[in-house]
Write a protein that holds these residues in place. Structure first.
Motif, mmCIF file in Angstrom:
data_model
loop_
_atom_site.group_PDB
_atom_site.id
_atom_site.type_symbol
_atom_site.label_atom_id
_atom_site.label_comp_id
_atom_site.label_asym_id
_atom_site.label_seq_id
_atom_site.Cartn_x
_atom_site.Cartn_y
_atom_site.Cartn_z
ATOM 1 N N CYS B 237 -11.264 -4.454 -1.462
ATOM 2 C CA CYS B 237 -11.062 -5.750 -1.172
ATOM 3 C C CYS B 237 -12.488 -6.176 -0.196
ATOM 4 C CB CYS B 237 -9.976 -6.002 -0.223
ATOM 5 S SG CYS B 237 -9.965 -7.482 0.611
ATOM 6 N N TYR B 239 -13.069 -8.760 1.515
ATOM 7 C CA TYR B 239 -12.873 -10.019 2.732
ATOM 8 C C TYR B 239 -13.261 -9.398 4.203
ATOM 9 C CZ TYR B 239 -10.839 -13.576 0.095
ATOM 10 O OH TYR B 239 -10.696 -14.460 -0.800
ATOM 11 N N CYS B 240 -12.707 -8.016 4.388
ATOM 12 C CA CYS B 240 -12.990 -7.909 5.630
ATOM 13 C C CYS B 240 -13.364 -6.279 5.710
ATOM 14 C CB CYS B 240 -11.849 -8.014 6.620
ATOM 15 S SG CYS B 240 -10.619 -6.801 6.742
ATOM 16 N N VAL B 242 -11.980 -3.820 6.953
ATOM 17 C CA VAL B 242 -11.008 -2.695 6.820
ATOM 18 C C VAL B 242 -11.145 -2.007 5.446
ATOM 19 C CG1 VAL B 242 -8.638 -1.906 6.420
ATOM 20 C CG2 VAL B 242 -9.100 -3.731 8.268
ATOM 21 N N GLY B 243 -11.537 -2.710 4.337
ATOM 22 C CA GLY B 243 -11.910 -2.258 3.137
ATOM 23 C C GLY B 243 -10.636 -1.498 2.343
ATOM 24 N N CYS B 244 -9.514 -2.301 2.167
ATOM 25 C CA CYS B 244 -8.405 -1.697 1.473
ATOM 26 C C CYS B 244 -8.609 -1.656 0.084
ATOM 27 C CB CYS B 244 -7.297 -2.761 1.567
ATOM 28 S SG CYS B 244 -6.720 -3.138 3.339
ATOM 29 N N LEU B 271 -1.397 -4.427 2.004
ATOM 30 C CA LEU B 271 -2.447 -5.401 2.155
ATOM 31 C C LEU B 271 -2.323 -6.584 2.939
ATOM 32 C CD1 LEU B 271 -3.373 -5.642 -1.757
ATOM 33 C CD2 LEU B 271 -4.701 -4.323 -0.110
ATOM 34 N N CYS B 272 -3.298 -7.227 3.325
ATOM 35 C CA CYS B 272 -2.969 -8.600 3.848
ATOM 36 C C CYS B 272 -3.234 -9.977 2.714
ATOM 37 C CB CYS B 272 -3.771 -9.028 5.076
ATOM 38 S SG CYS B 272 -5.364 -9.745 4.601
ATOM 39 N N LYS B 274 -5.118 -12.186 2.424
ATOM 40 C CA LYS B 274 -6.324 -12.392 1.421
ATOM 41 C C LYS B 274 -6.572 -11.459 0.341
ATOM 42 C CE LYS B 274 -8.107 -12.095 5.633
ATOM 43 N NZ LYS B 274 -8.979 -11.955 6.879
ATOM 44 N N GLY B 275 -6.240 -10.047 0.629
ATOM 45 C CA GLY B 275 -6.483 -9.289 -0.420
ATOM 46 C C GLY B 275 -5.381 -9.067 -1.621
#
Ligand code: SF4
Ligand code: SF4
Ligand code: SF4
Ligand code: FES
Lengths: 629, 286
Positions: B237, B239-240, B242-244, B271-272, B274-275
């Motif tokens: 991912c 978006y941020c 964390v890199g999920c 995930l959150c 966004k992901g």
């Protein structure tokens, strides 16, 4: 935790009800009106503080329900803010209990029992007449709503009804609770035996409803010198600690202090005392196992959630001799190394609640509970928690969840309560009858106690006799007496059809089987169970298929819904019994086969005893009474 | 089992599984033991990233000497235990449990349900046409996902994932009791009024398809959902920091849903928003 609330706000009464329990909100964060500058700079509490208060959820729901009659969205929001509980979770808890409503309803709710003993004594006709006079169940009229209720534990006075009225309780404002009936306000009125006319009058003016007879009215043997557990009922003033002490009270606790904790356990082991709740587990072993746990604190829980249809002995004990339970719990707590004991009391027992609350409060004032019991340096106190209408909360692990403010769902075992019980700590759970047996054991010694009864069932047993007998009530007999002897005492009907032993989860016995000895092993050998001591007597006038249908309905209503075999199995059983209610022979055979298959899976695969035993009584009626032949 | 790096060695517990002497690391469940021995046990409420609630009871096995059957997913193997996984009694309970579930809920999107119903010769129809059902309409109260509780078997996984075990949001809980119990927000409010943060971690764990992406729900309704034709691509991912890990499920060049690998040692499939749902911009072509 992200708490998010809807805009619904509590009204003044709801707020006051919660604040009376929890105290005023310490800051705007916990629902105080207006937020001060300091509130905006400091956040207090947090997750661990919230965890510590979660167990106040059930009392808070009770507080609102008692004051307003139901729990609105605004009230639930306020409770959640005060306790830092997610609204979805609190809603899940509130909707678990039958005595709570999350929809508006009148302040007066009349619960009319539909269960076995009341059904055997005309509750169907009573409800039909009530429908004519007050409208159908569940539809409010004139500030009252009546509803059908499972067993109210008033079986000796069937058909029974209980009126609960919400509102401010003047007698309890900040003072010690007064004994039942001392105030004129009448938050609750029991009408039993009930007629439709009496119920209509009581609903109109609860304060004018006649007072309940004293507990001794439920004990036909009252005053008999052979009584052990019931010896003080009707003799002692249940509101007087002095009277209790004058009649031998607190001698057992003194002996316990002389023996020391392990000495008490030894005495209870030697006496052969086993649990009276149905499982017949040796009490001494349970205490020993709890006492030995290194983890702490240890807890004592008294299971007073007496909800098995046909059971009312614990109510009679608590109403007639409440200090006996207080003393017995103190001894048990001492033996297992607990400093805190909980009584989990059925919500439908307002008078027992008053009696016991008064006993606990006065024992505390007199130093028999508190930091230094009897000046012996042992600290012990008792807290009473009210259930709210859920049979399943009588299951020993469901009690823990209920006290902790969770849904009253049983936990899976292992781990067992002696290792991880209430709040995850070592806990001994005993019911009321089991506990009061400890008093005669300590007063006269294990050997004297074990001299009564049989080799494996020692002491005496309380039986709740109801249905078609002349003198229904609680009877005390030494273990080993036969069912016939018990029935003779109670005055059996002329044309006996069957006796249900052990309650809805028990088994039926035929008129030709009355010589079965009333012991754990004797009933087991005869293919039935003593259970909690229910003896429901049915004569030929009773339509058995309807009794069975009611049993199935009961379990369908009371299943917690957690596991599939019980949640859906109880529904399928009820459907099948509905189909065959007027059928016999080949017409019923398919459905009986279906119930057997479902019943086997419920017995084998359900999580807890409710699902595992829900099919027992119906199965025994089919196999032993030949109901659908 | 989640991969946990650098686990200290565990004591081995010897016990008998279907007549064979077996040793499993201390703390293993009977199910773990069965899986490493290659024995297939049906499970529904057990999930690889959650502590099982052991509520469905489809995984029951016989433990010698026990009065009742035991849930393989939760019961730990103990030294000297004798476990039988395929006796008449075990098969009977599994069959009835499947019948009870299939006669009350819609198992059409539960993976492997049809296979097990066949294997255990379950006949859900025998409770008759009038057998009570859960009978719920799909709840469509937001753009991202649909809750179709007609398919819910009340396994508690979504509740545990939303609450204590992963998300700590507590937007949903079980309300009501017995056959009327339902997963619900407070007062059955729409998700948009609840505490839901739309992380979709409940969808990730739901074993029945009761919770599904709006895209999947719509395509199934339109009859265009074609799982075999989909590709899955696991990526990171963007978006941020964390890199999920995200797994993009693509059908006809459109992302139709997003999952996340459960064996990721950091995120365990979570995930959150966004992901999970923020994929639309990838496919806005103009
Ligand atoms: S057997 Fe019934 S009451 Fe017990 S856990 Fe299962 S559903 Fe709940
Ligand atoms: S919605 Fe899915 S995850 Fe949640 S309880 Fe139902 S079946 Fe389980
Ligand atoms: S899923 Fe959410 S937390 Fe994870 S990398 Fe993407 S934006 Fe960050
Ligand atoms: S998978 Fe074990 S009980 Fe559901």
């Amino acid at each position: 935790m992200d708490l998010r609330f809807t805009d619904a706000a509590p009204d003044a009464a709801e707020r006051a009800a919660v604040d009376d329990l929890l105290g005023p909100p310490p800051s705007g964060w916990e629902g105080g009106t207006g937020r001060s500058d300091a509130d905006l700079r400091w956040a207090r509490g947090g997750a661990s503080a919230a965890k510590d208060r979660r167990d106040q959820l059930l009392p808070a729901l009770h507080a609102v329900n008692d004051r307003v009659g139901w729990i609105s969205e605004g009230a639930l929001n306020y409770i959640c803010r005060r306790l830092t509980v997610a609204p979805a979770e609190a809603y899940g808890v509130a909707t678990f209990y039958a005595m709570f409503s999350v929809r508006p309803r009148p302040a007066k709710v009349l619960h009319v029992c539909t269960d076995l003993a009341c059904a055997a004594r005309g509750s169907a006709a009573l409800r039909a007449e009530l429908t004519d006079r007050m409208g159908s169940p569940g539809s409010p009229a004139d500030g009252t709503v009546w509803q059908e209720s499972p067993c109210l534990g008033l079986c000796e006075r069937a058909p029974a009804a209980l009126l609960l009225r919400a509102g401010q309780d003047p007698a309890r404002d900040g003072q010690d609770p007064a004994p039942a009936g001392a105030d004129g306000s009448r938050r609750a009125a029991v009408v039993a035996p009930a007629t439709a006319a009496a119920l209509v009058t009581a609903a109109r003016a609860p304060e004018k409803a006649p007072q309940e007879p004293p507990a001794t009215a439920a004990v036909p043997q009252a005053g008999d010198p052979a009584l052990v557990l019931l010896r003080r009922i009707g003799v002692v003033d249940p509101a007087s600690l002095d009277d209790y002490r004058a009649r031998g009270g607190y001698a057992a606790l003194r002996r316990a202090f002389a023996l020391g904790p392990s000495g008490v356990v030894r005495e209870v082991l030697d006496a052969g005392l086993v649990g009276r709740g149905g499982a017949a587990f040796p009490t001494g072993r349970k205490w020993q196992a709890t006492a030995q746990q290194a983890d702490g604190p240890h807890y004592l829980v008294c299971n007073a959630d007496e909800s098995e249809p046909g059971t009312f002995k614990d109510r009679v004990l608590m109403e007639g001799d409440p200090y006996a339970l207080v003393e017995a719990m103190t001894i048990a707590g001492f033996a297992i190394g607990a400093h805190h004991g909980y009584v989990y009391l059925r919500g439908e027992y307002p008078r027992a609640y008053e009696c016991l609350s008064h006993a606990v409060a006065s024992a505390r004032t007199r130093g028999l509970l508190g930091p230094d019991v009897l000046g012996q340096g042992y600290a012990f106190d008792i807290e009473i928690r009210r259930g709210a209408g859920a049979y399943i909360c009588g299951e020993e692990t469901a009690i823990f969840n209920s006290i902790e403010g969770q849904r009253g769902e049983p936990r899976s075992k292992p781990p067992f309560p002696v290792e991880k019980g209430l709040f995850g700590k070592p806990t001994a759970v005993n019911n009321v009858e089991t506990l009061v047996n400890v008093l005669p054991i300590l007063e006269h010694g294990a050997a004297a106690y074990a001299a009564t009864g049989t080799g494996t069932s020692t002491g005496t047993k309380l039986f709740c006799v109801s249905g078609q007998v002349d003198r229904p009530g609680v009877y005390e007999l030494p273990f080993g007496a036969s069912l016939r002897e018990l029935l003779v005492l109670a005055g059996p009907p002329e044309r006996l059809r069957a006796v249900l032993l052990g309650g809805a989860a028990g088994g039926f016995v035929r008129p030709d089987e009355l010589d079965v000895p009333l012991t754990f092993e004797g009933t087991r050998a005869a293919g039935t169970t003593l259970g909690s001591g229910v003896v429901l007597v049915l004569d030929e006038s009773v339509e058995l298929p309807r009794v069975l249908l009611r049993i199935a309905e009961f379990f369908r209503d009371e299943s917690c819904g957690q596991c599939v075999p019980c949640r859906v199995g109880t529904v399928r059983q009820e459907e099948a019994l509905h189909r065959i209610v007027d059928r016999t022979g080949a017409g019923a055979a398919d459905d009986i086969a279906l119930m057997r298959e479902v019943g086997q899976a419920m017995r084998d695969a359900s999580i807890c005893g409710l699902g595992q035993t829900a099919w027992n009584a119906v199965e025994s009626a089919i196999d032993r009474l030949g109901v659908y032949k | 089992m989640t991969a946990v790096p650098l686990q200290p060695p565990r004591r081995l517990v010897p016990f008998t599984l279907d007549g064979t002497e077996t040793r499993v690391p201390e703390g293993s469940t009977i199910l773990d033991a069965c899986r490493s021995a290659g024995t297939d046990i049906p499970t529904l409420c057990q999930g690889d990233t959650l502590t099982p609630k052991n509520a469905c009871r489809v995984c029951v096995v016989e433990v010698e000497g026990a009065r009742t059957l035991a849930p393989a997913c939760s019961r730990r193997a103990e030294e000297g235990m004798t476990v039988l996984t395929d006796t008449e009694r075990v098969r009977h309970s599994r069959k009835v449990v499947l019948e009870l579930l299939a006669s009350s809920t819609d198992l059409s999107t539960t993976p492997r349900a049809a296979e097990w119903i066949k294997e255990y010769e379950a006949k859900p129809g025998r409770f008759g046409a009038d057998a009570a059902r859960v009978d719920e309409q799909p709840k469509i109260d937001n753009d991202l996902y649909v809750r179709d509780y007609d398919k819910c078997i009340l396994c508690y996984k979504c509740v545990d994932a939303c609450g204590e075990q992963w998300q700590n949001t507590f937007a949903i809980a079980v309300a009501g009791r017995g056959f009327d119990a339902r997963v619900s927000t407070e007062h059955d409010a729409p998700l948009t009024d609840s505490a839901c943060v739309f992380c979709g971690n409940c969808i990730e764990v739901c074993p029945t398809g009761a919770l599904s992406f709006s895209t999947e729900f719509g395509m199934r309704a339109a009859g265009t959902w074609d799982e075999p034709a989909q590709t899955r691509t696991t990526t990171v991912c963007a978006y941020c920091g964390v890199g999920c890990n995200v797994t993009l499920h693509v059908q006809e060049n459109e992302i139709v849903k997003v999952t996340s690998p459960h064996d990721n040692p950091v995120t365990h499939g979570n995930l959150c928003i966004k992901g999970r749902f923020g994929f639309q911009h990838v496919q806005n072509r103009d």
